[in-house]
Design a protein around this motif. Structure first.
Motif, mmCIF file in Angstrom:
data_model
loop_
_atom_site.group_PDB
_atom_site.id
_atom_site.type_symbol
_atom_site.label_atom_id
_atom_site.label_comp_id
_atom_site.label_asym_id
_atom_site.label_seq_id
_atom_site.Cartn_x
_atom_site.Cartn_y
_atom_site.Cartn_z
ATOM 1 N N ARG A 1 0.864 -1.175 0.084
ATOM 2 C CA ARG A 1 0.005 -0.044 -0.054
ATOM 3 C C ARG A 1 0.860 1.461 0.151
ATOM 4 O O ARG A 1 0.434 2.118 -0.622
ATOM 5 C CB ARG A 1 -0.920 0.007 1.214
ATOM 6 C CG ARG A 1 -2.153 -0.771 1.041
ATOM 7 C CD ARG A 1 -3.133 -0.536 1.997
ATOM 8 N NE ARG A 1 -2.781 -0.934 3.656
ATOM 9 C CZ ARG A 1 -2.895 -2.198 4.040
ATOM 10 N NH1 ARG A 1 -3.250 -3.108 3.119
ATOM 11 N NH2 ARG A 1 -2.294 -2.290 5.262
ATOM 12 N N ALA A 2 2.139 1.001 0.854
ATOM 13 C CA ALA A 2 2.802 2.515 0.667
ATOM 14 C C ALA A 2 3.531 2.761 -0.420
ATOM 15 O O ALA A 2 3.701 3.943 -1.023
ATOM 16 C CB ALA A 2 3.909 2.320 2.002
ATOM 17 N N LEU A 3 4.042 1.449 -1.180
ATOM 18 C CA LEU A 3 4.618 1.635 -2.443
ATOM 19 C C LEU A 3 3.568 2.271 -3.589
ATOM 20 O O LEU A 3 3.900 2.743 -4.565
ATOM 21 C CB LEU A 3 5.161 0.332 -2.699
ATOM 22 C CG LEU A 3 6.298 -0.068 -2.200
ATOM 23 C CD1 LEU A 3 6.768 -1.532 -2.520
ATOM 24 C CD2 LEU A 3 7.423 0.681 -2.317
ATOM 25 N N ALA A 4 2.302 1.661 -3.229
ATOM 26 C CA ALA A 4 1.265 2.079 -4.364
ATOM 27 C C ALA A 4 0.863 3.762 -4.177
ATOM 28 O O ALA A 4 0.587 4.286 -5.023
ATOM 29 C CB ALA A 4 -0.279 1.322 -4.178
ATOM 30 N N ALA A 5 1.086 4.086 -2.957
ATOM 31 C CA ALA A 5 0.712 5.429 -2.617
ATOM 32 C C ALA A 5 1.747 6.352 -3.214
ATOM 33 O O ALA A 5 1.590 7.674 -3.546
ATOM 34 C CB ALA A 5 0.652 5.684 -1.146
ATOM 35 N N ASP A 6 2.991 5.846 -3.189
ATOM 36 C CA ASP A 6 4.120 6.518 -3.899
ATOM 37 C C ASP A 6 4.291 6.298 -5.301
ATOM 38 O O ASP A 6 5.397 6.949 -5.907
ATOM 39 C CB ASP A 6 5.394 6.352 -3.092
ATOM 40 C CG ASP A 6 5.447 6.871 -1.776
ATOM 41 O OD1 ASP A 6 4.883 7.750 -1.537
ATOM 42 O OD2 ASP A 6 6.122 6.570 -1.026
ATOM 43 N N ALA A 7 3.334 5.626 -5.988
ATOM 44 C CA ALA A 7 3.307 5.313 -7.400
ATOM 45 C C ALA A 7 4.611 4.500 -7.723
ATOM 46 O O ALA A 7 5.250 5.033 -8.395
ATOM 47 C CB ALA A 7 3.146 6.293 -8.238
#
Length: 73
Positions: free
Chosen positions: A32-38
């Motif tokens: 999720r954190a990686l997705a939020a940072d694209a």
């Protein structure tokens, strides 16, 4: 199977189980954190790590199961 190799595989199984436990507990939050940072490439990397851990676990279990079956038979 040689006793030393069997014991080594049991140790590897424990290490993989620990890594998988961490992956299962923290992996979704990391993704999720990686997705939020694209960061799609890093997300794919995390998913690949998880898949590899599960595959290794299955392979080790198969080898240990065969060894145990051979000792009993």
């Amino acid at each position: 199977m040689e006793k030393m190799k069997y014991e080594k595989l049991k140790c590897i199984r424990s290490m993989i189980a620990g890594a998988l436990q961490y992956y299962e507990i923290e992996g979704d939050e990391i993704i999720r954190a990686l997705a939020a940072d694209a960061k799609p490439g890093l997300i794919e990397g995390m998913e690949t790590i998880g898949a590899a851990l599960y595959w290794i676990q299955d392979e080790i279990e198969d080898v240990l199961h065969e060894a145990e079956k051979g000792e009993k038979g």
